[in-house]
Design a protein around this motif. Structure first.
Motif, PDB file in Angstrom:
ATOM      1  N   ILE A  42       0.830  -1.201   0.000  1.00  0.00           N
ATOM      2  CA  ILE A  42       0.000   0.000   0.000  1.00  0.00           C
ATOM      3  C   ILE A  42       0.871   1.260   0.000  1.00  0.00           C
ATOM      4  O   ILE A  42       0.573   2.238  -0.702  1.00  0.00           O
ATOM      5  CB  ILE A  42      -0.959  -0.003   1.208  1.00  0.00           C
ATOM      6  CG1 ILE A  42      -1.981  -1.134   1.065  1.00  0.00           C
ATOM      7  CG2 ILE A  42      -1.682   1.346   1.334  1.00  0.00           C
ATOM      8  CD1 ILE A  42      -2.851  -1.335   2.291  1.00  0.00           C
ATOM      9  N   GLU A  43       1.955   1.251   0.770  1.00  0.00           N
ATOM     10  CA  GLU A  43       2.850   2.404   0.790  1.00  0.00           C
ATOM     11  C   GLU A  43       3.442   2.667  -0.591  1.00  0.00           C
ATOM     12  O   GLU A  43       3.620   3.823  -1.002  1.00  0.00           O
ATOM     13  CB  GLU A  43       3.966   2.180   1.818  1.00  0.00           C
ATOM     14  CG  GLU A  43       3.511   2.293   3.261  1.00  0.00           C
ATOM     15  CD  GLU A  43       3.010   3.687   3.609  1.00  0.00           C
ATOM     16  OE1 GLU A  43       3.618   4.671   3.147  1.00  0.00           O
ATOM     17  OE2 GLU A  43       1.996   3.787   4.335  1.00  0.00           O
ATOM     18  N   LYS A  49       1.184   7.504  -6.263  1.00  0.00           N
ATOM     19  CA  LYS A  49      -0.130   8.105  -6.522  1.00  0.00           C
ATOM     20  C   LYS A  49      -0.946   7.310  -7.551  1.00  0.00           C
ATOM     21  O   LYS A  49      -1.453   7.852  -8.539  1.00  0.00           O
ATOM     22  CB  LYS A  49       0.034   9.557  -6.974  1.00  0.00           C
ATOM     23  CG  LYS A  49       0.720  10.449  -5.941  1.00  0.00           C
ATOM     24  CD  LYS A  49       0.865  11.870  -6.475  1.00  0.00           C
ATOM     25  CE  LYS A  49       1.397  12.822  -5.401  1.00  0.00           C
ATOM     26  NZ  LYS A  49       2.752  12.453  -4.931  1.00  0.00           N
ATOM     27  N   VAL A  50      -1.052   6.006  -7.310  1.00  0.00           N
ATOM     28  CA  VAL A  50      -1.831   5.153  -8.209  1.00  0.00           C
ATOM     29  C   VAL A  50      -3.275   5.642  -8.256  1.00  0.00           C
ATOM     30  O   VAL A  50      -3.910   5.870  -7.216  1.00  0.00           O
ATOM     31  CB  VAL A  50      -1.771   3.676  -7.761  1.00  0.00           C
ATOM     32  CG1 VAL A  50      -2.713   2.819  -8.605  1.00  0.00           C
ATOM     33  CG2 VAL A  50      -0.343   3.147  -7.864  1.00  0.00           C
ATOM     34  N   GLY A  67       0.284   3.996 -16.951  1.00  0.00           N
ATOM     35  CA  GLY A  67      -0.069   2.881 -16.079  1.00  0.00           C
ATOM     36  C   GLY A  67       1.020   1.830 -16.039  1.00  0.00           C
ATOM     37  O   GLY A  67       1.361   1.296 -14.973  1.00  0.00           O
ATOM     38  N   ARG A  68       1.584   1.524 -17.210  1.00  0.00           N
ATOM     39  CA  ARG A  68       2.686   0.560 -17.290  1.00  0.00           C
ATOM     40  C   ARG A  68       3.915   1.081 -16.552  1.00  0.00           C
ATOM     41  O   ARG A  68       4.579   0.345 -15.808  1.00  0.00           O
ATOM     42  CB  ARG A  68       3.024   0.314 -18.763  1.00  0.00           C
ATOM     43  CG  ARG A  68       4.114  -0.720 -19.015  1.00  0.00           C
ATOM     44  CD  ARG A  68       4.547  -0.707 -20.476  1.00  0.00           C
ATOM     45  NE  ARG A  68       5.197   0.564 -20.808  1.00  0.00           N
ATOM     46  CZ  ARG A  68       5.088   1.169 -21.991  1.00  0.00           C
ATOM     47  NH1 ARG A  68       4.343   0.662 -22.946  1.00  0.00           N
ATOM     48  NH2 ARG A  68       5.725   2.308 -22.202  1.00  0.00           N
ATOM     49  N   VAL A  74       6.000   0.782  -8.874  1.00  0.00           N
ATOM     50  CA  VAL A  74       5.393   0.189  -7.675  1.00  0.00           C
ATOM     51  C   VAL A  74       6.049  -1.146  -7.342  1.00  0.00           C
ATOM     52  O   VAL A  74       6.345  -1.434  -6.173  1.00  0.00           O
ATOM     53  CB  VAL A  74       3.870   0.038  -7.871  1.00  0.00           C
ATOM     54  CG1 VAL A  74       3.267  -0.835  -6.769  1.00  0.00           C
ATOM     55  CG2 VAL A  74       3.193   1.403  -7.890  1.00  0.00           C
ATOM     56  N   PHE A  75       6.281  -1.990  -8.348  1.00  0.00           N
ATOM     57  CA  PHE A  75       6.961  -3.257  -8.107  1.00  0.00           C
ATOM     58  C   PHE A  75       8.369  -3.026  -7.576  1.00  0.00           C
ATOM     59  O   PHE A  75       8.812  -3.701  -6.633  1.00  0.00           O
ATOM     60  CB  PHE A  75       7.016  -4.090  -9.387  1.00  0.00           C
ATOM     61  CG  PHE A  75       5.935  -5.135  -9.498  1.00  0.00           C
ATOM     62  CD1 PHE A  75       6.196  -6.475  -9.251  1.00  0.00           C
ATOM     63  CD2 PHE A  75       4.645  -4.770  -9.844  1.00  0.00           C
ATOM     64  CE1 PHE A  75       5.205  -7.434  -9.344  1.00  0.00           C
ATOM     65  CE2 PHE A  75       3.632  -5.718  -9.951  1.00  0.00           C
ATOM     66  CZ  PHE A  75       3.914  -7.057  -9.699  1.00  0.00           C
ATOM     67  N   ALA A  76       9.101  -2.097  -8.189  1.00  0.00           N
ATOM     68  CA  ALA A  76      10.471  -1.822  -7.744  1.00  0.00           C
ATOM     69  C   ALA A  76      10.481  -1.351  -6.289  1.00  0.00           C
ATOM     70  O   ALA A  76      11.307  -1.799  -5.479  1.00  0.00           O
ATOM     71  CB  ALA A  76      11.116  -0.776  -8.643  1.00  0.00           C
TER      72      ALA A  76
END
Length: 421
Positions: A42-43, A49-50, A67-68, A74-76
């Motif tokens: 979540i962090e 800022k998804v 989005g990509r 976010v994964f990183a």
């Protein structure tokens, strides 16, 4: 034998209830890990800022697909890596790992696996000289592996002896694969990285992270691993990603893998996401909880089969670092009945009876229970095994703990009905 008033089923259910009481503290510990990993995800979402518009996707070349781009970030962030490449264009975990290795290695380099031979499906990727398949060895990249010691630990003297001036990548397989060994914990991987960097400071440490994501508080890239790869139809896809994989780690290495996935000079800048983004984002959000459900199911399976006299690895009280629960049955009919019982407990294709077959990429006939919503989705309850002595079944997944429990009950009922327990 079906659920209901059947006396034998009720006896088996009583066995599971007694077992759950014994393992209650272990199940609670899994929930704690799940909570911390959920907060971490979540962090990462909050940091970048998804928003709803990130789920829209793209077509054609996929230029400027925000989005990509944010999904990669976010994964990183979640994995403590400099960069990540998350794409539906990866067909499988093997494809993802292959892309990472081909991206980093060049003709004349050597790949050295220090955790024994890698998982069966990677053998064809490594290949043989002049095999004509475009394998690593076919491209002039040499390969060697160092067998683990009898206690399942890395043979560091063997590693030191195997290192050559052209050794470029040190490979580590976190999960047990089809070996009767313990999977490697994050702490063990951290120590491996430290030792490798002492022996060969310039080598790239690569980890096959399949089945391991979110089972512990940290990921390999948070303890010094240079590059890792995994499949989205396993842990990090959260049961929603319909295909794909990820590569994460050092930025230059991820870039090299991206050039292999697409083309030099293009890399991660193109690639239409074709409506896959929402499932990938939401799957990552759900992954910590769903992984915990599967891990708790594996603990229950280990405890139950230990009570029935079977060998398990890991044992129910041992530390977990992946989804996989191995049970040594010793006889083919026990193994086959167990796997068929897992299939019968599925919500999808429960009417299908799996049989051993020669599956592409595997060296022995394999039996697989895979009543899943996503074909091959290993975060969903499934089980598979090569038909070879000592007849070990590998169970993994379960989107809900209740489903795993039902799968265990159904398998035990089938075995009991066949007079095997």
């Amino acid at each position: 034998m079906q659920q209901g008033n059947n006396e034998a089923w009720q006896q088996l259910e009583q066995l599971l209830q007694e077992t759950e009481a014994e393992i209650r503290e272990a199940l609670y510990a899994v929930d704690t890990i799940s909570e911390r990993n959920q907060w971490k995800v979540i962090e990462a979402f909050k940091k970048y800022k998804v928003s709803d518009y990130h789920f829209a996707g793209s077509t054609g070349y996929g230029y400027n697909d925000r989005g990509r781009e944010v999904l990669d970030l976010v994964f990183a962030e979640t994995f403590g890596a400099e960069k990540a490449l998350v794409r539906p264009h990866f067909a499988s975990g093997t494809h993802t790992i292959s892309t990472a290795l081909f991206g980093v290695l060049r003709p004349g380099d050597e790949l050295l696996y220090i955790t024994g031979k890698p998982y069966d499906t990677l053998h064809k990727v490594i290949g043989k000289e002049k095999d004509g398949s475009g394998s690593l060895v076919d491209w002039g990249i040499s390969y060697e592996s160092v067998a683990l010691l009898d206690d399942g630990q890395v043979d560091w003297q063997g590693v030191a002896d195997a290192l050559k001036p052209n050794t470029k990548v040190i490979g580590i397989q976190r999960s047990r694969g089809y070996d009767w060994r313990a999977s490697f914990t994050i702490e063990q991987i951290k120590l491996m990285v430290e030792r490798v960097k002492e022996l060969a400071p310039n080598c790239v440490v690569f980890v096959d992270n399949c089945y391991g994501e979110f089972t512990e508080l940290l990921e390999p890239t948070e303890v010094g691993v240079d590059l890792m790869a995994g499949s989205l139809i396993k842990n990090p896809g959260g049961g929603l990603a319909e295909t794909g994989g990820y590569i994460a780690g050092r930025a230059d290495l991820v870039d090299a893998a991206a050039y292999r996935l697409t083309a030099p000079g293009i890399g991660a800048e193109v690639g239409a996401m074709l409506g896959t983004l929402r499932a990938m984002y939401q799957g990552l959000f759900l992954a910590p909880h769903l992984v915990s459900q599967a891990v708790k199911g594996s603990i229950l399976a280990a405890a139950v089969f230990e009570r029935l006299g079977f060998e398990t690895k890991p044992k129910w009280h041992e530390k977990r670092t992946d989804l996989i629960q191995a049970v040594r049955f010793g006889q083919a009919d026990h193994l086959i009945s167990f796997v068929q019982g897992i299939q019968q407990a599925a919500a999808v294709d429960a009417h299908v009876t799996p049989e051993p077959w020669d599956m592409p990429g595997y060296e022995h006939a394999v039996i697989m229970a895979a009543g899943t919503f996503i074909q091959g989705g290993s975060l969903e309850l499934s089980a598979d095994a090569p038909i070879r002595e000592p007849y070990i079944a590998y169970m993994q997944g379960g989107l809900t703990y209740a489903h795993v429990k039902y799968g265990i009950l159904t398998s035990l009922a089938k075995m009991k009905n066949n007079g095997l327990i």
